[in-house]
Design a protein around this motif. Structure first.
Motif, PDB file in Angstrom:
ATOM      1  N   VAL A 161       0.874  -1.170  -0.030  1.00  0.00           N
ATOM      2  CA  VAL A 161       0.000   0.032  -0.042  1.00  0.00           C
ATOM      3  C   VAL A 161       0.687   1.235   0.064  1.00  0.00           C
ATOM      4  N   THR A 162       0.389   2.224  -0.769  1.00  0.00           N
ATOM      5  CA  THR A 162       1.318   3.365  -0.651  1.00  0.00           C
ATOM      6  C   THR A 162       0.830   4.250   0.596  1.00  0.00           C
ATOM      7  N   ALA A 163       1.966   5.024   1.184  1.00  0.00           N
ATOM      8  CA  ALA A 163       1.755   5.699   2.366  1.00  0.00           C
ATOM      9  C   ALA A 163       0.508   6.947   2.240  1.00  0.00           C
ATOM     10  N   GLU A 164       0.436   7.447   1.056  1.00  0.00           N
ATOM     11  CA  GLU A 164      -0.567   8.257   0.712  1.00  0.00           C
ATOM     12  C   GLU A 164      -1.930   7.827   0.817  1.00  0.00           C
ATOM     13  N   ASP A 165      -2.085   6.457   0.230  1.00  0.00           N
ATOM     14  CA  ASP A 165      -3.473   5.922   0.433  1.00  0.00           C
ATOM     15  C   ASP A 165      -3.996   5.604   1.864  1.00  0.00           C
ATOM     16  N   LEU A 166      -2.846   5.162   2.355  1.00  0.00           N
ATOM     17  CA  LEU A 166      -3.174   4.608   3.646  1.00  0.00           C
ATOM     18  C   LEU A 166      -3.457   5.785   4.763  1.00  0.00           C
ATOM     19  N   THR A 167      -2.834   6.962   4.612  1.00  0.00           N
ATOM     20  CA  THR A 167      -2.966   8.056   5.266  1.00  0.00           C
ATOM     21  C   THR A 167      -4.170   8.568   4.848  1.00  0.00           C
TER      22      THR A 167
END
Length: 148
Positions: A16-22
């Motif tokens: 998962v990308t950090a951006e999607d998770l955040t």
């Protein structure tokens, strides 16, 4: 060689990308929408989970995508998302700063940005996700993790 399957227990790693998770965590705390990280079949050992806002949708194909609750992938040590009332109280309690609405907006934005920066470092290395075949243990890999 990765073999694709309809069996979600084939998944060993979720990326998962950090951006999607955040964004998913933040959406769930700040809006009336419900965001998940969606894993779309066919399944294989290493799967990508992407940001998805749940709607009342019915899937016509089997197997259905897996919807991972974003909180499942982060440790309890991640502080709660900052609320405006909390940051207002913090600002008003600071004897070295005068409270103004503009200063509160700026302060709140800076606190939220610090929270966002902490998310990638709070990601668990392993997690259990719910699938149609039951709970499945996976490794978690984050793209865009802070390295500093």
């Amino acid at each position: 060689m990765s073999v694709e399957s309809s069996d979600p227990t084939e998944i060993s790693t979720v990326v998962v990308t950090a951006e999607d998770l955040t964004s998913a965590l933040e959406t769930n705390r700040t809006s009336g929408q419900h965001a998940v990280l969606r894993i779309t079949p066919p399944f294989s050992g290493r799967m990508r989970a992407r940001l998805h806002v749940e709607l009342d949708e019915e899937y016509e194909q089997e197997p259905e995508p897996i919807h991972v609750e974003p909180r499942t992938l982060v440790a309890d040590s991640l502080p709660p998302y900052p609320r405006p009332a909390e940051t207002e109280d913090e600002l008003r309690a600071d004897p070295d700063r005068e409270y103004t609405v503009e200063r509160h907006h700026e302060y709140h934005a800076s606190v939220v940005e610090r929270w966002r920066q902490r998310v990638p470092d709070a990601v668990k290395s392993t997690a259990t996700i719910e699938t149609a075949a039951g709970p499945t243990d996976i490794e978690v890999s984050v793209l865009g993790r802070n390295t500093s």
